[in-house]
Structure formats: C-alpha cells, structure tokens
Design an enzyme around this catalytic site. Structure first.
Site, PDB file in Angstrom:
ATOM      1  N   ASP A 225       0.993  89.038 -81.061  1.00 23.15           N
ATOM      2  CA  ASP A 225       1.580  90.581 -81.353  1.00 23.15           C
ATOM      3  C   ASP A 225       2.983  90.530 -80.979  1.00 23.15           C
ATOM      4  OD1 ASP A 225      -1.166  91.068 -81.913  1.00 23.15           O
ATOM      5  OD2 ASP A 225      -1.674  91.785 -80.075  1.00 23.15           O
TER       6      ASP A 225
ATOM      7  N   HIS B 247      -1.631  91.622 -88.210  1.00 21.53           N
ATOM      8  CA  HIS B 247      -0.082  91.460 -88.535  1.00 21.53           C
ATOM      9  C   HIS B 247       0.424  92.760 -89.176  1.00 21.53           C
ATOM     10  CE1 HIS B 247      -0.187  86.721 -88.316  1.00 21.53           C
ATOM     11  NE2 HIS B 247      -0.670  87.253 -87.194  1.00 21.53           N
TER      12      HIS B 247
ATOM     13  N   GLN C  56      -1.805  84.438 -83.920  1.00 22.37           N
ATOM     14  CA  GLN C  56      -1.752  84.441 -82.317  1.00 22.37           C
ATOM     15  C   GLN C  56      -0.367  83.970 -81.767  1.00 22.37           C
ATOM     16  OE1 GLN C  56      -4.607  82.757 -84.252  1.00 22.37           O
ATOM     17  NE2 GLN C  56      -5.206  84.799 -84.105  1.00 22.37           N
TER      18      GLN C  56
HETATM   19  P1  GDP Z   1       1.966  90.107 -84.956  1.00 19.67           P
HETATM   20  O1  GDP Z   1       0.536  89.984 -84.638  1.00 19.67           O
HETATM   21  O2  GDP Z   1       2.729  89.306 -84.142  1.00 19.67           O
HETATM   22  O3  GDP Z   1       2.262  90.230 -86.239  1.00 19.67           O
HETATM   23  O4  GDP Z   1       2.524  91.619 -84.302  1.00 19.67           O
HETATM   24  P2  GDP Z   1       1.492  93.041 -84.465  1.00 19.67           P
HETATM   25  O5  GDP Z   1       1.718  93.645 -86.083  1.00 19.67           O
HETATM   26  O6  GDP Z   1       0.204  92.733 -83.879  1.00 19.67           O
HETATM   27  O7  GDP Z   1       2.297  93.813 -83.352  1.00 19.67           O
HETATM   28  C1  GDP Z   1       3.670  94.016 -83.200  1.00 19.67           C
HETATM   29  C2  GDP Z   1       3.738  95.681 -83.417  1.00 19.67           C
HETATM   30  O8  GDP Z   1       5.016  95.949 -83.118  1.00 19.67           O
HETATM   31  C3  GDP Z   1       3.526  96.264 -84.879  1.00 19.67           C
HETATM   32  O9  GDP Z   1       3.159  97.524 -84.612  1.00 19.67           O
HETATM   33  C4  GDP Z   1       4.739  96.393 -85.292  1.00 19.67           C
HETATM   34  O10 GDP Z   1       4.994  97.425 -86.409  1.00 19.67           O
HETATM   35  C5  GDP Z   1       5.810  96.727 -84.111  1.00 19.67           C
HETATM   36  N1  GDP Z   1       7.185  95.946 -84.161  1.00 19.67           N
HETATM   37  C6  GDP Z   1       7.480  94.804 -84.740  1.00 19.67           C
HETATM   38  N2  GDP Z   1       8.753  94.606 -84.588  1.00 19.67           N
HETATM   39  C7  GDP Z   1       9.261  95.682 -83.607  1.00 19.67           C
HETATM   40  C8  GDP Z   1      10.592  96.166 -83.272  1.00 19.67           C
HETATM   41  O11 GDP Z   1      11.568  95.381 -83.588  1.00 19.67           O
HETATM   42  N3  GDP Z   1      10.442  97.275 -82.729  1.00 19.67           N
HETATM   43  C9  GDP Z   1       9.327  98.218 -82.711  1.00 19.67           C
HETATM   44  N4  GDP Z   1       9.584  99.233 -82.120  1.00 19.67           N
HETATM   45  N5  GDP Z   1       8.382  98.072 -83.095  1.00 19.67           N
HETATM   46  C10 GDP Z   1       8.121  96.679 -83.703  1.00 19.67           C
HETATM   47  P1  IMO Z   2      -1.947  88.116 -83.654  1.00 21.21           P
HETATM   48  O1  IMO Z   2      -1.980  87.047 -84.980  1.00 21.21           O
HETATM   49  C1  IMO Z   2      -3.166  89.068 -79.717  1.00 21.21           C
HETATM   50  C2  IMO Z   2      -6.896  86.961 -78.230  1.00 21.21           C
HETATM   51  C3  IMO Z   2      -8.053  88.056 -77.936  1.00 21.21           C
HETATM   52  C4  IMO Z   2      -8.775  87.292 -76.618  1.00 21.21           C
HETATM   53  C5  IMO Z   2      -8.249  85.613 -77.039  1.00 21.21           C
HETATM   54  C6  IMO Z   2      -9.582  85.089 -77.962  1.00 21.21           C
HETATM   55  O2  IMO Z   2      -2.208  89.473 -84.258  1.00 21.21           O
HETATM   56  O3  IMO Z   2      -0.853  87.747 -82.737  1.00 21.21           O
HETATM   57  P2  IMO Z   2     -10.781  85.441 -80.331  1.00 21.21           P
HETATM   58  O4  IMO Z   2     -11.315  86.730 -81.055  1.00 21.21           O
HETATM   59  O5  IMO Z   2      -9.625  84.780 -81.077  1.00 21.21           O
HETATM   60  O6  IMO Z   2     -11.700  84.412 -79.976  1.00 21.21           O
HETATM   61  O7  IMO Z   2     -10.147  86.066 -78.845  1.00 21.21           O
HETATM   62  O8  IMO Z   2      -7.319  85.863 -78.109  1.00 21.21           O
HETATM   63  N1  IMO Z   2      -6.200  87.096 -79.449  1.00 21.21           N
HETATM   64  C7  IMO Z   2      -5.252  87.548 -79.943  1.00 21.21           C
HETATM   65  N2  IMO Z   2      -4.438  88.581 -79.029  1.00 21.21           N
HETATM   66  N3  IMO Z   2      -2.929  88.884 -80.807  1.00 21.21           N
HETATM   67  C8  IMO Z   2      -3.624  88.061 -81.994  1.00 21.21           C
HETATM   68  O9  IMO Z   2      -3.375  87.653 -83.134  1.00 21.21           O
HETATM   69  C9  IMO Z   2      -4.754  87.671 -81.082  1.00 21.21           C
HETATM   70  N4  IMO Z   2      -6.059  86.691 -81.703  1.00 21.21           N
HETATM   71  C10 IMO Z   2      -6.765  86.559 -80.784  1.00 21.21           C
HETATM   72  O10 IMO Z   2      -7.563  89.327 -77.663  1.00 21.21           O
HETATM   73  O11 IMO Z   2      -7.992  87.338 -75.604  1.00 21.21           O
HETATM   74 MG    MG Z   3      -1.368  91.017 -84.033  1.00 21.71          MG
END
Ligand code: GDP
Ligand code: IMO
Ligand code: MG
Length: 429
Positions: free
Chosen positions: A21, A49, A228
């Site tokens: 994330d 994502h 991840q």
């Molecule tokens: P990923 O799994 O690595 O693609 O990340 P996620 O989408 O799960 O979580 C990142 C969150 O932060 C999402 O809600 C994005 O819209 C938000 N985000 C990404 N970059 C930025 C940033 O530079 N600033 C802010 N405020 N939010 C961001």
């Molecule tokens: P993105 O791509 C954050 C975490 C779960 C748990 C551990 C194992 O959005 O960054 P699983 O379901 O994979 O067996 O869970 O890994 N986890 C993530 N945490 N972002 C993710 O993906 C994750 N994918 C798995 O929360 O701790």
């Molecule tokens: Mg994510």
C-alpha cells in the site's frame, strides 16, 4: 519520455519497499503511457491498487493498473494466482465505467494457477485455527492457492481446456482438503463457477512468456507492476507474517519468464511514513493518538478489505534493506502531503539487538520485544503540498526531510507524491 524514467531503460519494474500500500498503483498508472505492456507477476486479488483520475477512484486487484490507458496491453503472468470469476468481474466493471475493450487487451498466462473458491475457505479455516497467532490475511485464498501450486496439486488456467481433467482435479482437491481440515467443500459448486466464465476466459489465455519475449524482440516497452511490499515477501519479509509469493524483482523472472538482464530499471515505492495491515512486527509503529492522526490524514484503510492500516514512522533500516535486495535505482516517495501539520517527524535509523546492529526487521516475537531502535527527529511543516509541482517549491522542512531520507536509504528520491490524484506528483532532476 517521462523524467522519472530517464536512464531506466525500456523495461522497468515498480516494487513496494515497505509493507504494501505504498502507492504502487498510482505510479503505474501515471507512467503507463510510456509503455506498451504492463504485467502483474505475482500475488492475486490480495492486492488493492488505487488510482484517482480527476476525482474518480479506481481500485485494481488483479488487472494491471495501467489499463486506464487505451493502448495498454495487460498481462497476468504465470506467477500470479487468479480467481477467474473475480477477474472477469473486474474487466466487466472497468468496461462499465466507460472504458471499452478491456477484455481484448488482457492476456492471462496458461500457466497461472487458478485460485478456487475452496482456497478462500481454507484460508479462513487456517486463520481461525491460528487464533491470536493469525496472520490477518486478506481472506482471498492466497496462501492455500500457492500451497497447492508448490505441492504440485494446483489447477492451472490451461486445465480449463480439458473439461474431464479439470473435473477430476477439482473433485480430488476438494476431497483431500475437505478431509484434512474437516470442512465441507463442494466440487460441483467449484466446477460451475469455472464453467460460468470458461468461454469468456479462453480467448484471453496465452503463452505469456512467449508473448513478452516477442514484444521485447520487437522493441516494445514493458512495465512490471509489483504487488504487496518487500516486508511481505515470503523469503525476505517478516515471516510468517508475510504473503505467500515473491514480491521483489526476482519474482519478475520466475513469474513472467523474463531473464534478469531484461529488467533495465527498478523504481521502489516508499511511503513517507509506514503502514501495515494485518499482524506481524512493525518496529516503528505508533500505536497511539499520533498513529490515529496519520491514519486519518492519510485515509489509511485497506483498499481490499477496508481494515484500518497500522501507522508508524518511516523506517530507514527496513526500507534500505528492501531497496538493496530489489536493486532499486530510483525512489518514488509517496504521501509526503499526509505529514503536513505534524509538529515533528521521526525516522528509525538503526536497530540494535543484544548490542549488535541488525539490518533487517527481526522475525521472532522475542527479538522484536528486545529490539532497540535509534530514531532521528525532524521539524515538521504546516503548509499543504497540493498543487506543488517543483521540488524547490516544497516547504523548507519538507525538502530537508526528503533529502535526509534519501541519504539514510542511499537511493535517489526522484519522484514525490503530493496527493492521491494521477497528477499529484512532482519529479526531481
Ligand atoms: P498500492 O497497493 O501500493 O497501490 O497502494 P494503495 O492504493 O493500496 O494505497 C495507497 C493509497 O494512498 C491510495 O488510497 C492512493 O490513492 C493514495 N495515494 C497514493 N499516493 C498518494 C500521495 O502521494 N498522497 C496522498 N495523499 N495519497 C496518495
Ligand atoms: P498491495 O498490492 C498490504 C498482507 C495481509 C496480511 C499478509 C498476508 O495492495 O500493496 P495474504 O492475503 O496475502 O495471505 O495476507 O499480507 N497483504 C497486504 N498488505 N497491501 C497488500 O497488497 C497486501 N497483500 C497482502 O494484510 O498481513
Ligand atoms: Mg494496496
């Protein structure tokens, strides 16, 4: 050419360097216009994502996050585990949102493993049995699907092409897992779920390794989208509190059949602080009001499960190790804007255990309890960062914070996130 991509060559990887994330999806989307093909190489729909375009949010789970670009071809590689009905729904939803022909631009590896309904049931049962030792998985069946793969009893996309064999494998696996765990699994339900999407899926299946080889021979540009984060890697993460796949650069070679020298550049995604969903060690965690404040300011709730993310300070030790292992050339530091308004910021700069310096997050509970951390403190800034597109225009303390992080982790920070929207990004020369 995008400034961030200078010197990175034609085939670039995007890797999460913390606990997931970090904001991988946003960067993948932002730079996908510079590539012909965007590939997922590991994981499954545990990923979430998020992309925001002009205020509209899209969450990608299994589809590559470059699909909003009308020319992008998306590849779901052999290293992924694919819940086919969910993937078909993701395609359908994207088509409904105004994009057309997403299905015609997706290729799924014949060798990708199918994530079955029973994998989710096993995931839930294994978590239940672990009690307070539970991993806190996303409940998407990821561990059990990879377990079947490694046990050589998995069902692959190519098995869709042989109805009798598919049925036999499903019945065998349901009987095996059902008996082992004492849970009831219904093979008929599983067969019907796959039958309902078989004809839709068949035209998307291909030898994705050969497809990518041909694309590279033709000089096409490839983006590899990590899922991840490094600390969740099955080998390099905080085992057993990890996911079940390789999430780092090495996973590209196995998960797509791409040789290492074809990966010409690696971008590491690092949040300006740290978050983690689920259980497991998190040395810089702020289990207090400040952590709450960061969660609120950063909207830190899981994109897949909606769970509140644990929040903490930037961990330079953990991140540096991830960057080294993944071979990161340049960093996109994300969510710097979230820190606006904090009086001061801290960063973990050194771990010591029993008088010896440690270079990774220790995995055992005992070691984590004893772990000593050195922290460095930085003054904060009040100004919001939205709309700032030049590094020089950032508040002085924000600039100093970025420069200090860069020095601590030893890799240049070439892009900075200043908000969730596609355009809330600034680039440094
Ligand atoms: P990923 O799994 O690595 O693609 O990340 P996620 O989408 O799960 O979580 C990142 C969150 O932060 C999402 O809600 C994005 O819209 C938000 N985000 C990404 N970059 C930025 C940033 O530079 N600033 C802010 N405020 N939010 C961001
Ligand atoms: P993105 O791509 C954050 C975490 C779960 C748990 C551990 C194992 O959005 O960054 P699983 O379901 O994979 O067996 O869970 O890994 N986890 C993530 N945490 N972002 C993710 O993906 C994750 N994918 C798995 O929360 O701790
Ligand atoms: Mg994510």
């Amino acid at each position: 050419m995008h400034k961030l991509l200078t010197d990175l060559g034609s085939n670039v990887a995007i890797i999460g360097t913390q606990w997931g994330d970090e904001g991988k999806g946003k960067l993948v989307d932002a730079i996908s216009g510079n590539f012909d093909v965007v590939c997922r190489f590991s994981g499954g729909a545990n990923a979430g994502h998020t992309i925001v375009v002009d205020g509209t949010q899209f969450i990608f789970h299994l589809l590559p996050s470059g699909m909003l670009h009308p020319q992008t071809i998306g590849v779901v590689g052999n290293g992924t585990v694919v819940e086919l009905p969910a993937l078909m729904k993701e395609i359908e939803d994207l088509n409904k949102s105004g994009l057309t022909d997403v299905g015609n631009r997706i290729k799924i590896s014949l060798r990708a493993h199918i994530l079955m309904g029973y994998h989710k049931k096993i995931d839930a049962e294994l978590e239940r049995r672990k009690g307070d030792q539970k991993i806190g998985t996303t409940g998407r069946g990821i561990g059990p699907a990879y377990t079947d793969k490694i046990s050589r009893m998995g069902i692959r996309c190519e098995d869709l092409l042989d109805r009798d064999l598919l049925k036999e494998k499903i019945e065998r696996n349901c009987a095996f897992h059902g008996k082992n765990l004492g849970i009831s699994l219904d093979p008929q339900e599983e067969i019907e779920a796959l039958e309902s999407v078989r004809e839709q899926v068949k035209p998307l299946l291909c030898d994705s390794r050969k497809f990518l080889y041909d694309q590279m021979q033709a000089g096409k540009k490839i983006l590899f989208e990590g899922a991840q984060g490094h600390q969740l890697d099955v080998d390099h993460g905080t085992y057993p509190f990890v996911t079940s796949s390789p999430v780092s650069t090495g996973g590209i070679c196995t998960g797509l059949g791409v040789p290492p020298q074809k990966i010409t550049g690696v971008i590491g995604i690092a949040k300006a602080y740290c978050t983690r969903v689920g259980s497991g060690p998190f040395p810089s965690e702020l289990d207090n009001e400040l952590g709450e404040q960061i969660r609120k300011q950063g909207a830190e709730f899981g994109a897949t499960t909606g769970r509140p993310r644990r929040c903490g300070w930037f961990d330079a030790v953990a991140t540096r190790t991830s960057l080294q292992t993944a071979g990161v050339d340049a960093i996109n530091l994300t969510k710097l804007d979230v820190l606006s308004g904090l009086k001061e910021l801290k960063v973990v700069t050194k771990y010591t255990l029993d008088g010896r310096e440690l270079f990774v997050v220790p995995t055992t509970r005992k070691a984590n309890e004893k772990l000593e951390k050195e922290m460095q403190t930085f003054p904060g800034w009040d100004e919001p960062l939205s709309g700032i597109h030049r590094f020089e225009d950032l508040p002085e303390n924000a600039k100093q914070y970025v420069l200090a992080l860069e020095k601590l982790v030893g890799v240049p920070i070439r892009a900075i996130g200043t908000g969730p929207d596609r355009n809330d990004l600034l680039f440094r020369e």
